[in-house]
Enzyme design. Structure first.
Site, short mmCIF file in Angstrom:
data_model
loop_
_atom_site.label_atom_id
_atom_site.label_comp_id
_atom_site.label_asym_id
_atom_site.label_seq_id
_atom_site.Cartn_x
_atom_site.Cartn_y
_atom_site.Cartn_z
N LYS A 175 23.95 51.49 -91.26
CA LYS A 175 25.19 52.43 -90.69
C LYS A 175 26.38 52.28 -91.31
O LYS A 175 27.00 51.31 -91.53
CB LYS A 175 25.37 52.14 -89.22
CG LYS A 175 26.26 53.44 -88.78
CD LYS A 175 27.05 52.94 -87.75
CE LYS A 175 28.38 52.71 -88.09
NZ LYS A 175 29.50 53.77 -88.78
N GLU A 250 30.43 38.91 -91.38
CA GLU A 250 31.80 38.73 -92.24
C GLU A 250 32.99 39.64 -92.01
O GLU A 250 32.89 40.69 -92.18
CB GLU A 250 31.11 39.17 -93.81
CG GLU A 250 30.22 37.80 -94.36
CD GLU A 250 30.85 36.36 -94.11
OE1 GLU A 250 31.97 36.01 -94.12
OE2 GLU A 250 29.75 35.41 -93.91
N CYS A 284 39.09 42.31 -98.29
CA CYS A 284 39.04 41.22 -97.17
C CYS A 284 39.69 39.98 -97.94
O CYS A 284 40.19 39.06 -97.23
CB CYS A 284 37.78 40.84 -96.85
SG CYS A 284 36.55 40.79 -98.10
N GLU A 384 46.05 40.14 -90.29
CA GLU A 384 45.62 41.00 -91.41
C GLU A 384 46.23 42.19 -91.37
O GLU A 384 46.10 42.99 -90.49
CB GLU A 384 44.06 40.87 -91.33
CG GLU A 384 43.44 41.55 -92.66
CD GLU A 384 42.00 41.95 -92.50
OE1 GLU A 384 41.34 42.23 -91.47
OE2 GLU A 384 41.34 41.60 -93.64
P1 NAD Z 1 35.52 47.98 -88.71
O1 NAD Z 1 35.45 46.99 -88.10
O2 NAD Z 1 36.28 49.07 -87.77
O3 NAD Z 1 34.28 48.59 -88.79
C1 NAD Z 1 33.09 48.06 -89.58
C2 NAD Z 1 31.87 48.91 -89.36
O4 NAD Z 1 31.40 48.63 -87.90
C3 NAD Z 1 31.96 50.37 -89.33
O5 NAD Z 1 30.58 50.89 -89.98
C4 NAD Z 1 32.02 50.91 -88.12
O6 NAD Z 1 31.78 52.07 -87.90
C5 NAD Z 1 31.29 49.72 -87.34
N1 NAD Z 1 31.69 49.71 -85.72
C6 NAD Z 1 32.68 49.80 -85.12
N2 NAD Z 1 32.47 49.54 -83.86
C7 NAD Z 1 31.34 49.43 -83.77
C8 NAD Z 1 30.49 49.04 -82.45
N3 NAD Z 1 31.01 49.21 -81.41
N4 NAD Z 1 29.26 48.62 -82.72
C9 NAD Z 1 28.66 48.51 -83.68
N5 NAD Z 1 29.13 48.87 -85.08
C10 NAD Z 1 30.61 49.15 -84.99
O7 NAD Z 1 36.04 47.52 -90.36
P2 NAD Z 1 36.68 48.51 -91.19
O8 NAD Z 1 37.93 49.18 -90.93
O9 NAD Z 1 35.50 49.41 -91.64
O10 NAD Z 1 36.76 47.41 -92.45
C11 NAD Z 1 37.99 46.71 -92.87
C12 NAD Z 1 37.65 45.35 -92.11
O11 NAD Z 1 36.41 44.73 -92.85
C13 NAD Z 1 38.87 44.33 -92.63
O12 NAD Z 1 38.93 43.34 -91.25
C14 NAD Z 1 38.13 43.49 -93.72
O13 NAD Z 1 38.66 42.07 -93.90
C15 NAD Z 1 36.65 43.41 -93.40
N6 NAD Z 1 35.87 43.04 -94.45
C16 NAD Z 1 35.35 41.76 -94.57
C17 NAD Z 1 34.77 41.47 -95.91
C18 NAD Z 1 34.13 40.19 -95.91
O14 NAD Z 1 32.92 39.92 -96.83
N7 NAD Z 1 34.51 39.35 -95.10
C19 NAD Z 1 34.53 42.36 -96.96
C20 NAD Z 1 34.93 43.63 -96.70
C21 NAD Z 1 35.79 44.01 -95.40
#
Ligand code: NAD
Length: 483
Positions: A175, A250, A284, A384
């Site tokens: 997804k 992550e 991130c 963040e």
């Molecule tokens: P997010 O947590 O809003 O969404 C991530 C994914 O989870 C999306 O596909 C979203 O649709 C899905 N999601 C949302 N609610 C959900 C639920 N209730 N159940 C299951 N899935 C759900 O994050 P974002 O805004 O897409 O990305 C930014 C974040 O990602 C930042 O905090 C960043 O630091 C982190 N990030 C971490 C890494 C790493 O490797 N540590 C890498 C890239 C981004």
């Protein structure tokens, strides 16, 4: 140029069962619709799971070299479509053409890397305690896995989950994030054209709660690999734990670079600037804190502010230095943090505003922003922001700098700029971060080394990338054979 595509389920592109769709718009020109994917729901998740579970046994019993050949061919197919994928990525996510091209190349390289690794996938022979006995381990796929990915690396992260999952013999339901799902459809086309059997890799677009929720809750899922925010990841980990699914999350970061007096300050300012403002601060591992020794503090603040002001911000397609935020929500959040920084008493040294004017009015553009005089317990030094905002904190010693670097809930990446080898060694040994670097920016990691965080940046179960990627997606069986 608008791209219309469906869910990829059992080797076919299909609409959502409800027929609903949603629009993805260009963050540099918000009126432009870039793609119109399905707004899926639980019924679509079930259909994808039917396909993935049905395809599992045959894919698991396909020899590793044959699985690897499909991945390598998918990499070749993506290479042939690199320009197209780069353009889709820029139009959906907003990063610059150079950044997007580098990310697509990373996805190509990952396919080739795990394509080769699939050949090695197996186990280890151990010395047995008696004659007539063989003792060895065998790595087996988990089964069917759920992959949930964020928008900020919309091709690299899906591929760094999908490729090791498939190399290890799993089937997958992916997804992607709704802000930038289009480039994943190109990945699935590349796999399909490479001869991946129907049902092995499936992708469904739609909201986190309506698609991601049922996916991670399903009893038919054997493992969940999630990348995203700490708030959502914590919930994903709790849900997966209910029926003891293997899970890796992550998540966010608040990454520091420590700058010591022995550093070349111009070079240090560039190291920090590239880490802070590259990908519009939406990494991130972005450098969001500079912890700078008082002897070089003023010089550093001036140099990093000059660096920020020198950056050309614009539409990623024109390949400026920095693109827009991905969405209005992310832009608003960054502007709110800039207000918080000022109200907390920090000094705004560069940037601080939304960009306006002909080239900017339709997009989510913000200036690269530097705050000095930031206390380490201020919200802009602890939370963040996920935008191009750098908090510069003053320190008076190496010990204090290390304490400040560690005094945060996150622990993803950290670096130090110094010519003193002992300081550098102590830093990488004592900093609480999954990635620690000397004389390098906090962003960027090669694809064959483990990647993951400490503390609230990770569930700290398994790392991603390199051999660690295969470890997550496999179970180890220990086998005794007496003869
Ligand atoms: P997010 O947590 O809003 O969404 C991530 C994914 O989870 C999306 O596909 C979203 O649709 C899905 N999601 C949302 N609610 C959900 C639920 N209730 N159940 C299951 N899935 C759900 O994050 P974002 O805004 O897409 O990305 C930014 C974040 O990602 C930042 O905090 C960043 O630091 C982190 N990030 C971490 C890494 C790493 O490797 N540590 C890498 C890239 C981004």
């Amino acid at each position: 140029m608008s791209r219309t595509y469906g869910n990829f389920i059992d080797g076919e592109w299909t609409d959502s069962q409800s027929g609903e769709t949603f629009e993805v718009t260009n963050p540099a020109a918000a009126g432009e619709v870039v793609s119109v994917p399905p707004a899926s729901s639980e019924a679509d998740v079930e259909a994808a799971l039917d396909a993935a579970v049905a395809a599992q046994d045959e894919w698991a019993s396909t020899p590793g070299p044959s699985r690897g050949a499909v991945l390598r061919e998918a990499g070749n197919n993506l290479e042939a479509r690199k320009e197209e994928a780069t353009e889709v990525l820029v139009r959906e996510e907003g990063k610059t053409r150079s950044e997007a091209g580098g990310e697509v190349q990373r996805a190509i390289d990952i396919f080739h890397y795990y394509g080769a690794k699939a050949r090695d996938f197996g186990g280890t022979v151990k010395s047995a305690s008696a004659p007539g006995k063989d003792l060895y381990t065998k790595h087996e796929p988990l089964g069917t896995v759920a992959l949930i990915t964020p928008w900020n690396y919309p091709i690299a992260i899906p591929v760094w989950k999908l490729a090791p999952a498939l190399a290890a013999g799993n089937t997958a339901v992916l997804k992607p994030a709704s802000e930038a799902p289009g480039v994943v459809s190109i990945v699935l086309e590349c796999l399909d054209d490479a001869g991946l059997p129907a049902g092995v890799a499936n992708t469904i677009t739609g909201s986190g709660s309506e698609v991601g929720g049922p996916l991670i809750e399903s009893e038919r899922i054997d493992g969940v690999s999630f990348t995203g925010s700490t708030a959502v990841g914590t919930m994903v980990a709790e849900t997966a734990a209910v029926d003891l699914k293997r899970v890796q999350c992550e998540m966010g970061g608040k990454n520091p670079t420590v700058v010591m007096p022995s550093a070349d300050i111009e070079a240090a300012a560039e190291t920090v600037g590239v880490g802070a403002f590259g990908t519009t601060g939406q990494s991130c591992t972005a450098t969001s804190r500079a912890i700078v020794h008082e002897d070089v503090y003023d010089e550093f603040v001036a140099a990093v502010s000059d660096y920020a002001e020198s950056l050309v911000v614009g539409d990623g397609l024109d390949d400026p230095d920095m693109g827009p935020h991905v969405s209005e929500n992310e832009l608003s959040s960054t502007l709110e943090y800039i207000d918080i920084g000022s109200s907390e008493g920090a000094t705004l040294e560069a940037g601080g505003s939304r960009l306006s004017g002909d080239d900017y009015d339709d997009g989510y553009f913000v200036e690269p922003t530097v705050f000095s005089g930031v206390e380490n317990d201020a919200r802009i030094a602890q939370e963040e922001i996920f935008g191009p905002v750098l908090a510069v904190v003053k320190t008076d010693s190496f010990e204090d700098a290390l304490d400040l670097a560690n005094d945060v809930d996150y622990g993803l990446s950290a670096s130090i700029v110094t010519q003193d080898l002992s300081e550098g060694k102590r830093f990488v040994n004592e900093v609480e971060a999954g990635v620690a670097k000397i004389n390098e920016k906090t962003t960027g990691l090669e694809l064959h080394v483990p990647f993951g965080g400490y503390k609230d940046s990770s569930t700290n179960t398994y790392r991603e990338q390199g051999d660690a990627g295969l470890d997550f997606f496999s179970s180890v069986k220990t086998i005794y054979e007496n003869y």
